[in-house]
Design an enzyme around this catalytic site. Structure first.
Site, PDB file in Angstrom:
ATOM      1  NE  ARG A  33       6.565  -4.458   5.537  1.00 46.09           N
ATOM      2  CZ  ARG A  33       5.475  -3.764   5.857  1.00 46.09           C
ATOM      3  NH1 ARG A  33       4.593  -4.269   6.677  1.00 46.09           N
ATOM      4  NH2 ARG A  33       5.280  -2.571   5.356  1.00 46.09           N
TER       5      ARG A  33
ATOM      6  CB  THR B  94      -4.277  -3.406   8.455  1.00 47.84           C
ATOM      7  OG1 THR B  94      -4.360  -2.606   9.635  1.00 47.84           O
ATOM      8  CG2 THR B  94      -2.869  -3.347   7.911  1.00 47.84           C
TER       9      THR B  94
ATOM     10  CE  LYS C 231      -2.137  -1.485   3.751  1.00 45.14           C
ATOM     11  NZ  LYS C 231      -1.450  -2.798   3.859  1.00 45.14           N
ATOM     12  CB  THR C 232       3.737   2.269   2.177  1.00 44.03           C
ATOM     13  OG1 THR C 232       2.983   1.907   3.326  1.00 44.03           O
ATOM     14  CG2 THR C 232       4.523   3.529   2.445  1.00 44.03           C
TER      15      THR C 232
ATOM     16  CG  ASP D 230       0.593   3.347   7.019  1.00 43.50           C
ATOM     17  OD1 ASP D 230      -0.378   2.699   6.577  1.00 43.50           O
ATOM     18  OD2 ASP D 230       1.701   2.831   7.245  1.00 43.50           O
TER      19      ASP D 230
HETATM   20  P1  ADP Z   1       2.176  -1.932   3.211  1.00 42.25           P
HETATM   21  O1  ADP Z   1       2.216  -0.437   3.122  1.00 42.25           O
HETATM   22  O2  ADP Z   1       0.987  -2.536   2.566  1.00 42.25           O
HETATM   23  O3  ADP Z   1       2.389  -2.432   4.608  1.00 42.25           O
HETATM   24  P2  ADP Z   1       4.699  -1.767   1.799  1.00 42.25           P
HETATM   25  O4  ADP Z   1       4.370  -0.893   0.645  1.00 42.25           O
HETATM   26  O5  ADP Z   1       5.432  -1.125   2.950  1.00 42.25           O
HETATM   27  O6  ADP Z   1       3.406  -2.501   2.347  1.00 42.25           O
HETATM   28  O7  ADP Z   1       5.513  -3.024   1.215  1.00 42.25           O
HETATM   29  C1  ADP Z   1       6.513  -3.711   1.951  1.00 42.25           C
HETATM   30  C2  ADP Z   1       7.718  -3.958   1.071  1.00 42.25           C
HETATM   31  O8  ADP Z   1       7.363  -4.934   0.099  1.00 42.25           O
HETATM   32  C3  ADP Z   1       8.176  -2.721   0.304  1.00 42.25           C
HETATM   33  O9  ADP Z   1       9.309  -2.160   0.906  1.00 42.25           O
HETATM   34  C4  ADP Z   1       8.519  -3.217  -1.064  1.00 42.25           C
HETATM   35  O10 ADP Z   1       9.895  -3.424  -1.147  1.00 42.25           O
HETATM   36  C5  ADP Z   1       7.842  -4.564  -1.190  1.00 42.25           C
HETATM   37  N1  ADP Z   1       6.682  -4.516  -2.095  1.00 42.25           N
HETATM   38  C6  ADP Z   1       5.398  -4.388  -1.733  1.00 42.25           C
HETATM   39  N2  ADP Z   1       4.585  -4.438  -2.792  1.00 42.25           N
HETATM   40  C7  ADP Z   1       5.372  -4.599  -3.867  1.00 42.25           C
HETATM   41  C8  ADP Z   1       5.115  -4.735  -5.267  1.00 42.25           C
HETATM   42  N3  ADP Z   1       3.867  -4.716  -5.732  1.00 42.25           N
HETATM   43  N4  ADP Z   1       6.160  -4.874  -6.105  1.00 42.25           N
HETATM   44  C9  ADP Z   1       7.422  -4.910  -5.609  1.00 42.25           C
HETATM   45  N5  ADP Z   1       7.733  -4.816  -4.305  1.00 42.25           N
HETATM   46  C10 ADP Z   1       6.727  -4.655  -3.430  1.00 42.25           C
END
Ligand code: ADP
Length: 335
Positions: A215, A156, A62-63, A107
């Site tokens: 992640r 989440t 998401k981030t 977030d």
């Molecule tokens: P969330 O915000 O949903 O908790 P993040 O965006 O922080 O997840 O993702 C965690 C890590 O996973 C990021 O640092 C990134 O390196 C990797 N990641 C997440 N989604 C992708 C994607 N679609 N393609 C490549 N890497 C991704």
């Protein structure tokens, strides 16, 4: 373009690993194709893209997607978390610092203070800040315009968002767990950045244990790389990899000791529903981890069911426990 705000994004590691554009962003194809159309329309109209709500379990990107949107639109992105916006004044100072077409990423948006959330409504709707001063007969309301921007909220726990808040997002996207081949791509693209080599079969073994979550895939790749480094090997071998997972107590489908203990508690209730508070008390574990990480994945692989009276183990969950020999005849609660 990033304006500096203290969040996880500022950690150098995250900046290296995070995808920067749609080309590097793997999977979530439905979300990406919908977004591309809205982004193109917003460019043509010269107006900010409508507010976006991104929801799904942690680590699904998401981030990262918020960063990609900002980069692709060549917009500034300001990142913050709901819990750091404690007062309405904190919110207004962020809003007034935004330039036209900026992106504000919040977030854990379900954790916004109720008053802050309500103050956000008019900002989201017509880009204006409503300030009310005094009380009774002396009450004065003031409306101050702010620059048009896009709010991207990530959560989440979308179910905890109030309806009026949810309704103010023009786009609402649910994230899905990733397929094995998508996770293999994440792993193989990232390995060189960790100065390690990995072939397809080994990447697949990591992907299978990643619970559909990039992640976790990255985390496991790092742990296995550590094992390889200690053995002075530049390429991850199957033997090192399997030894590493043995040591980490992570099985072929990515379940950990915590998942097995969780399932065992449900089993020992002999099919009667059990509440989350009781499970937390027995496991002495954090409720957020159980609700946001453990349970969504066990639900997605059909090992548990949530009823309004509590959680129950399914036939598949029971089969897994028996196969893993987690259960011994008439076993008592031993942990
Ligand atoms: P969330 O915000 O949903 O908790 P993040 O965006 O922080 O997840 O993702 C965690 C890590 O996973 C990021 O640092 C990134 O390196 C990797 N990641 C997440 N989604 C992708 C994607 N679609 N393609 C490549 N890497 C991704």
């Amino acid at each position: 373009m990033n304006k500096s705000h203290p969040t996880k994004e500022n950690q150098p590691e995250d900046i290296v690993f995070r995808p920067k554009n749609f080309e590097e962003y793997i999977g979530q194809n439905t979300i990406v194709s919908n977004l591309k159309i809205s982004m193109e329309a917003s460019i043509q109209r010269k107006q900010p893209i409508e507010h976006i709500l991104l929801f799904g379990p942690p680590g699904l990107g998401k981030t990262s997607l918020a960063s990609v949107i900002a980069n692709e639109l060549n917009s500034n992105i300001i990142r913050t978390t709901a819990t750091s916006i404690k007062r309405i004044i904190d919110l207004f100072s962020i809003i007034m610092s935004l330039d036209t077409m900026d992106i504000l990423f919040i977030d854990e948006v379900h954790r916004l203070d109720k008053r802050v959330e309500e103050a956000l409504y008019s900002v989201m709707e017509d880009y204006s800040i409503q300030i009310v001063r005094g009380s009774g007969k002396n009450i004065k309301a003031m409306t101050i315009p702010c620059n048009p921007f896009t709010l991207i909220g990530a959560t989440t726990r979308a179910g905890l968002l109030s309806k009026p808040f949810r309704d103010r997002f023009g786009h609402s996207f649910a994230f899905e767990y990733y397929h094995i081949d998508e996770l293999i791509t994440v792993i193989r693209r990232l390995a060189p950045k960790l100065d390690i080599q990995i072939e397809e079969p080994e990447a697949e073994e990591i992907a299978k244990r990643s619970r559909g979550t990039p992640r976790i895939a990255i985390h496991l790749l790092k742990r296995v790389s550590d094992f390889s480094l200690v053995k002075k090997q530049k390429t991850i071998s199957m033997k090192i990899l399997l030894d590493a997972f043995d040591t980490l107590k992570i099985d072929q489908i990515g379940l950990s000791e915590l998942d097995r203990k969780y399932l065992k508690i449900l089993f020992l209730k002999s099919g009667r529903p059990i509440g989350i508070d009781t499970i937390c008390a027995i496991l002495s574990d954090d409720r957020t981890t159980l609700e946001e990480v453990t349970e969504p994945y066990l639900l997605s692989i059909n090992f548990i069911e949530k009823t309004n009276r509590g959680r129950v183990i399914t036939r598949e969950g029971l089969h897994y426990l028996k196969e893993k020999q987690v259960l011994v005849n008439n076993e008592e609660l031993l942990f």
